[in-house]
Design a protein around this motif. Structure first.
Motif, PDB file in Angstrom:
ATOM      1  N   TRP A   1      -4.501   5.635  13.049  1.00 26.97           N
ATOM      2  CA  TRP A   1      -3.718   6.163  11.935  1.00 26.97           C
ATOM      3  C   TRP A   1      -4.626   6.602  10.785  1.00 26.97           C
ATOM      4  O   TRP A   1      -5.686   6.008  10.541  1.00 26.97           O
ATOM      5  CB  TRP A   1      -2.768   5.095  11.390  1.00 26.97           C
ATOM      6  CG  TRP A   1      -1.614   4.765  12.287  1.00 26.97           C
ATOM      7  CD1 TRP A   1      -1.369   5.265  13.533  1.00 26.97           C
ATOM      8  CD2 TRP A   1      -0.559   3.842  12.011  1.00 26.97           C
ATOM      9  NE1 TRP A   1      -0.220   4.725  14.046  1.00 26.97           N
ATOM     10  CE2 TRP A   1       0.301   3.846  13.143  1.00 26.97           C
ATOM     11  CE3 TRP A   1      -0.250   3.025  10.932  1.00 26.97           C
ATOM     12  CZ2 TRP A   1       1.436   3.050  13.216  1.00 26.97           C
ATOM     13  CZ3 TRP A   1       0.888   2.236  10.993  1.00 26.97           C
ATOM     14  CH2 TRP A   1       1.720   2.248  12.118  1.00 26.97           C
ATOM     15  N   HIS A   2      -4.182   7.630  10.085  1.00 21.31           N
ATOM     16  CA  HIS A   2      -4.796   7.978   8.802  1.00 21.31           C
ATOM     17  C   HIS A   2      -4.605   6.787   7.863  1.00 21.31           C
ATOM     18  O   HIS A   2      -3.538   6.142   7.865  1.00 21.31           O
ATOM     19  CB  HIS A   2      -4.130   9.236   8.240  1.00 21.31           C
ATOM     20  CG  HIS A   2      -4.763   9.750   6.992  1.00 21.31           C
ATOM     21  ND1 HIS A   2      -4.498   9.219   5.749  1.00 21.31           N
ATOM     22  CD2 HIS A   2      -5.671  10.750   6.789  1.00 21.31           C
ATOM     23  CE1 HIS A   2      -5.192   9.863   4.833  1.00 21.31           C
ATOM     24  NE2 HIS A   2      -5.916  10.804   5.438  1.00 21.31           N
ATOM     25  N   PRO A   3      -5.604   6.433   7.062  1.00 21.21           N
ATOM     26  CA  PRO A   3      -5.501   5.247   6.194  1.00 21.21           C
ATOM     27  C   PRO A   3      -4.266   5.223   5.302  1.00 21.21           C
ATOM     28  O   PRO A   3      -3.769   4.149   4.949  1.00 21.21           O
ATOM     29  CB  PRO A   3      -6.786   5.295   5.365  1.00 21.21           C
ATOM     30  CG  PRO A   3      -7.753   6.050   6.219  1.00 21.21           C
ATOM     31  CD  PRO A   3      -6.942   7.062   6.959  1.00 21.21           C
ATOM     32  N   GLN A   4      -3.754   6.388   4.904  1.00 25.44           N
ATOM     33  CA  GLN A   4      -2.593   6.426   4.020  1.00 25.44           C
ATOM     34  C   GLN A   4      -1.264   6.423   4.780  1.00 25.44           C
ATOM     35  O   GLN A   4      -0.201   6.325   4.151  1.00 25.44           O
ATOM     36  CB  GLN A   4      -2.657   7.668   3.124  1.00 25.44           C
ATOM     37  CG  GLN A   4      -3.825   7.679   2.154  1.00 25.44           C
ATOM     38  CD  GLN A   4      -3.782   8.884   1.231  1.00 25.44           C
ATOM     39  OE1 GLN A   4      -2.750   9.530   1.059  1.00 25.44           O
ATOM     40  NE2 GLN A   4      -4.927   9.206   0.634  1.00 25.44           N
ATOM     41  N   TYR A   5      -1.318   6.529   6.102  1.00 28.93           N
ATOM     42  CA  TYR A   5      -0.072   6.643   6.866  1.00 28.93           C
ATOM     43  C   TYR A   5       0.577   5.278   7.062  1.00 28.93           C
ATOM     44  O   TYR A   5      -0.081   4.297   7.410  1.00 28.93           O
ATOM     45  CB  TYR A   5      -0.351   7.283   8.228  1.00 28.93           C
ATOM     46  CG  TYR A   5       0.858   7.304   9.147  1.00 28.93           C
ATOM     47  CD1 TYR A   5       2.004   7.986   8.801  1.00 28.93           C
ATOM     48  CD2 TYR A   5       0.838   6.615  10.360  1.00 28.93           C
ATOM     49  CE1 TYR A   5       3.106   8.007   9.631  1.00 28.93           C
ATOM     50  CE2 TYR A   5       1.930   6.625  11.208  1.00 28.93           C
ATOM     51  CZ  TYR A   5       3.064   7.325  10.833  1.00 28.93           C
ATOM     52  OH  TYR A   5       4.161   7.319  11.666  1.00 28.93           O
ATOM     53  N   ASP A   6       1.861   5.221   6.815  1.00 33.33           N
ATOM     54  CA  ASP A   6       2.663   4.022   7.053  1.00 33.33           C
ATOM     55  C   ASP A   6       3.976   4.477   7.683  1.00 33.33           C
ATOM     56  O   ASP A   6       4.757   5.192   7.041  1.00 33.33           O
ATOM     57  CB  ASP A   6       2.914   3.279   5.745  1.00 33.33           C
ATOM     58  CG  ASP A   6       3.705   1.983   5.949  1.00 33.33           C
ATOM     59  OD1 ASP A   6       4.095   1.686   7.094  1.00 33.33           O
ATOM     60  OD2 ASP A   6       3.928   1.271   4.945  1.00 33.33           O
TER      61      ASP A   6
END
Length: 384
Positions: A61-66
């Motif tokens: 995942w991209h670090p900002q993706y939740d």
């Protein structure tokens, strides 16, 4: 050995009372095995379906993706470096680009999660090959839940509106190339799939992705990406299965207690009615411990006979259910569950179930048998 022989003869001599207890206990045993096998089967099918349709062996995942925060999607994307692009070419990774969007079926507005995925990918079961089959670049595929909610079918055209990286809104008509049947709700409901390269062009995000689906289980470090294993991504499903297992255990305990209560009553009645027989055993030289053992073994044998009797009708029943499965209808529950669940009977499940029933019946039989140790042989011979 003498204890087992006497217990066996006494058990058969009880006639109908013995077989009634065995029947009730065997029913409890079969239901316990069946329920746990159904939960295990659901767990296996759900995990396999989720991995086949959505997560494979894990995701970067991209670090900002939740996934639980829809507002994190807008900025959760970054370019793929040369090492990652090489892994994509080797089909070790499948990139996906995610953005919020809206469709307008029959003039109604419906929010969707727009997913760009390569049409040539083969890692996931998604029929992405349909995105390139019609020759029209503006094609999309959706799941059956999404199609039902939006009232769309194959061949329909729907207006898609999105916002690019600069915040500019744009819109384009897309044709529905395929409606696939999928048991994984998260890969279906509210998801709108288009070609990965087309979406990059639409968003102005050339060479970028929001997440990477991994073919291998081992987590190789990729700078700037966070790896989430399949076990981590399936944590919610495991918690759901665990809660269902606990609620099922309560019902199983109640059913087992009813069966054990019948054995307990039988043992109490036997000790009350067979006082002269107990006194005769002691007069013949058997110790109090041996006499207690006879009655305890009698109760334990109920569980052994119940396991045998349960196997006689349980095995054909289980085999028949495994051929047809358990039908849950449309299974449109918002959770990962197939329309048909096939129970999974493991050796561990069978062994644990047999041990639980045998140990429980032995304990229940021993509790009333302890009173024999406090009885006087002379009073027992008199029937007092």
């Amino acid at each position: 050995m003498l204890t087992f022989k006497l217990a066996y003869k006494n058990l058969l001599g009880a006639g109908l009372r013995t077989w009634l207890n065995v029947s009730v206990l065997s029913l409890a045993f079969v239901l316990i095995v069946f329920y746990n096998a159904m939960i295990d089967g659901w767990n296996r099918q759900s995990r396999n379906d989720t991995q086949n349709w959505e997560i494979a062996q894990g995701q970067y995942w991209h670090p900002q993706y939740d996934k639980y925060d829809i507002f994190s999607i807008q900025d959760a994307h970054k370019p793929l470096d040369e090492s990652i692009q090489a892994l994509v070419q080797d089909e070790e990774l499948v990139p996906q680009l995610l953005q919020q969007a809206a469709i307008y079926p029959q003039g109604r507005m419906q929010n969707v999660l727009l997913r760009g995925i390569p049409n040539e990918q083969k890692l996931l079961k998604l029929p992405t090959i349909q995105l390139a089959s019609s020759g029209d670049p503006n094609t999309a595929i959706i799941g059956k839940r999404m199609a039902k909610t939006a009232r769309l079918s194959v061949g329909d055209r729907v207006l898609l509106r999105w916002r690019d990286k600069n915040g500019t809104f744009d819109a384009q008509s897309f044709i529905i190339a395929d409606v696939f049947s999928c048991d994984v709700a998260e890969a279906d409901q509210g998801q709108f799939y288009i070609d990965y390269r087309l979406m990059q062009k639409m968003m102005g995000l050339a060479g970028e992705a929001s997440l990477l689906v991994s073919k291998t289980e081992a987590s190789r470090p990729l700078p700037g990406w966070e790896f989430h294993s399949a076990d981590h991504l399936l944590k919610d499903l495991d918690q759901l299965i665990h809660s269902e297992r606990i609620s099922g255990m309560i019902m199983q305990m109640i059913l087992l207690m009813i069966a054990l209560l019948a054995i307990f009553d039988t043992q109490v009645l036997s000790i009350f009615r067979r006082k002269k027989e107990i006194g005769t055993y002691m007069a013949l030289g058997l110790t109090r411990k041996q006499v207690v053992g006879i009655f305890t073994v009698e109760g334990a044998m109920h569980s052994l006979l119940a396991a045998i009797f349960g196997a006689v009708y349980g095995i054909p029943l289980f085999m028949w259910i495994n051929t047809i499965g358990i039908n849950f209808g449309s299974a449109d529950m918002g959770i990962t569950i197939a329309e048909r669940i096939y129970p999974y009977y493991s050796i561990q499940l069978l062994v644990v179930s047999v041990l639980v029933v045998c140990i429980s019946s032995t304990i229940v039989s021993y509790i009333p048998a302890r009173k024999i140790g406090r009885m006087k042989p002379t009073d027992l011979l008199k029937g007092k």
